[in-house]
Structures are given as structure tokens and as C-alpha cells.
Design an enzyme around this catalytic site. Structure first.
Site, PDB file in Angstrom:
ATOM      1  CB  THR A  96     -13.362  -2.616   1.821  1.00 46.27           C
ATOM      2  OG1 THR A  96     -13.946  -2.252   0.552  1.00 46.27           O
ATOM      3  CG2 THR A  96     -12.581  -3.916   1.656  1.00 46.27           C
ATOM      4  NE  ARG A  97     -13.012   3.045   6.250  1.00 44.28           N
ATOM      5  CZ  ARG A  97     -12.344   4.115   6.676  1.00 44.28           C
ATOM      6  NH1 ARG A  97     -12.976   5.024   7.407  1.00 44.28           N
ATOM      7  NH2 ARG A  97     -11.074   4.280   6.403  1.00 44.28           N
ATOM      8  CE1 TYR A  98     -13.716   3.344  -4.266  1.00 47.52           C
ATOM      9  CE2 TYR A  98     -14.233   1.053  -4.772  1.00 47.52           C
ATOM     10  CZ  TYR A  98     -14.057   2.357  -5.172  1.00 47.52           C
ATOM     11  OH  TYR A  98     -14.234   2.683  -6.494  1.00 47.52           O
TER      12      TYR A  98
ATOM     13  CG  ASP B 252      -6.596   4.795  -9.659  1.00 53.59           C
ATOM     14  OD1 ASP B 252      -7.487   4.979 -10.514  1.00 53.59           O
ATOM     15  OD2 ASP B 252      -5.961   5.725  -9.129  1.00 53.59           O
TER      16      ASP B 252
ATOM     17  CD  GLU C   1      -2.620   1.440  -0.014  1.00 49.69           C
ATOM     18  OE1 GLU C   1      -2.399   2.482  -0.678  1.00 49.69           O
ATOM     19  OE2 GLU C   1      -3.409   0.550  -0.377  1.00 49.69           O
TER      20      GLU C   1
END
Length: 232
Positions: A211-213, A137, A88
């Protein structure tokens, strides 16, 4: 992830590295914990990846772009005998993860905070039992598609470091990137998509924590696809 081409490293597959200022606890963890967990790519990689860890492990997996680390932390708890390598480059995500991993006493994890391609080139052949790439991305503008992490060169890298039978898992809520990935996989001789029905890619992975995303994507009407490919 946002498109921040001007602030990324030249040739990298990620955008910005720094967001909001770190909280004192996070900054301290970056200074004190990250060096102990980071891989030293200036040294030769061990022939046996299990030697990277301070606890006995039977297999080693790689997660590229783990974001806030929800899945990576979950996996290190579920599979204490599996070593996890997490990549990351975004400072905020790395700081969040190492605070949580430190508090949980995780010993079966190592980290890399820069471009994953350098790590992939460093790893020994056939050392990984799996690679995860979740919500990378999408680089939505056509002129930026060359920045997408799934490409022929990186699939070659994956094939070199994965054992036969190892699984590459890819999740995305961007339909065009899902199609892009399937096209690249289908023309690569070392990978096979193992879906037998639509449920196989619509249904989250077994034990998937979310996940939050992902939650945000669903709220906005974008449904994820969960793809699994096998290294022949």
C-alpha cells in the site's frame, strides 16, 4: 492515520472522516455507486452472507479500514469467488476505492462507511472466512489507547462472526501496537498466533500488493509486521 479526536464520532475507533474535497468523478461515484454497494444495517443480516452479493461466492471476508483500497481491490480480482466486505469511514479512501472498483467492474464486494463495530454486531455468527486489519490508527498517545481497534471486546466480536479455522490478519509498522495486539491475542481463548519463526511475521502475506502507506512507512525506517491468527 492522524489523531483527530475532536472531529471523530463519539465512541468511534477512527479519526476524521473528511479530508480534501472530492474530485467531480469521485463525488459522482459516492452519489451513484456507493448506495448500490452499501450494506443496509437497518435490515436483518442474511443467515448466509453469500446472499449479499450479486455473483456466486463460496466464502466471505472482511477488511476493516481499507484506506485507499489497494489491497481490497487486489483481493477482489485474485479471488472472484470470494465475497469481500470493506469498511472505510474516511470519505476520501472510500471515494477512491469505489471509482476503481466501478471501473474494474467488481461485483464481489459490499461496503460499509461507518464504524466497523456496528457491522460486526450485525453480521451472523460464524459467517466470515477471514478478517483483515491492516495499518489501523495506532492512537499513539497513552490516553487514547482505548481507541485502538484491537481490544478484548472487538476480539470477542471477531470470534463470534468468524468460522473455526478462519484467519485474522493484522499488519502494522508501529512496534508498540504490534506488541499490544499479541498480548491481547494471547489472552483470548478463541485465537492462536500461528507464527513458527521470525520470517512468518517479517515476510508480507502471499500475494501482498503493498500500500502507499506501507511504502511511506518503509521510507521513514518503520518496518511492518505481518501477523496471522487462527480462530480456534
Amino acid at each position: 492515520m492522524p489523531d483527530n479526536e475532536g472531529s471523530r464520532a463519539a465512541g468511534a475507533f477512527f479519526g476524521r472522516r473528511q479530508g480534501k474535497p472530492l474530485r467531480p468523478r469521485q463525488a459522482s461515484a459516492m452519489d451513484e455507486v456507493l448506495p448500490a454497494l452499501s450494506l443496509d444495517l437497518d435490515r436483518p443480516a442474511p443467515a448466509t452472507l453469500a446472499d449479499l452479493f450479486d455473483v456466486p461466492v463460496d466464502a466471505v471476508r472482511l477488511e476493516i479500514g481499507f484506506g485507499g483500497g489497494e489491497h481490497l481491490l487486489h483481493e477482489t480480482e485474485r479471488f472472484p469467488r470470494t465475497g469481500s466486505i470493506g469498511v472505510e469511514p474516511f470519505v476520501g479512501g472510500m471515494a477512491k476505492f469505489i471509482v476503481a472498483a466501478s471501473e474494474a467492474g467488481r461485483k464481489n464486494v459490499r461496503l460499509h462507511d461507518d464504524d466497523a463495530t456496528r457491522l460486526l454486531d450485525w453480521l451472523p455468527e460464524a459467517g466470515l472466512s477471514g478478517i483483515d486489519l491492516f495499518y489501523p490508527d495506532p492512537w499513539p498517545k497513552k490516553r487514547h489507547w482505548k481507541r485502538r481497534f484491537v481490544n478484548d471486546d472487538n476480539l470477542d466480536r471477531f470470534a463470534r462472526v468468524m468460522r473455526p479455522g478462519a484467519r485474522f490478519r493484522f499488519a502494522s509498522d508501529i512496534g508498540h501496537y504490534v506488541d499490544w495486539t499479541l498480548l491481547h491475542i494471547r489472552r483470548h481463548p478463541e485465537f492462536e498466533w500461528i507464527a513458527a519463526s521470525a520470517d512468518d511475521w517479517r515476510r508480507p502475506y502471499e500475494g501482498w500488493p503493498g500500500t502507499r502507506y506501507e511504502a511511506k512507512a518503509k521510507r521513514e525506517g518503520r518496518m511492518p509486521a505481518y501477523l496471522t491468527f487462527v480462530r480456534r
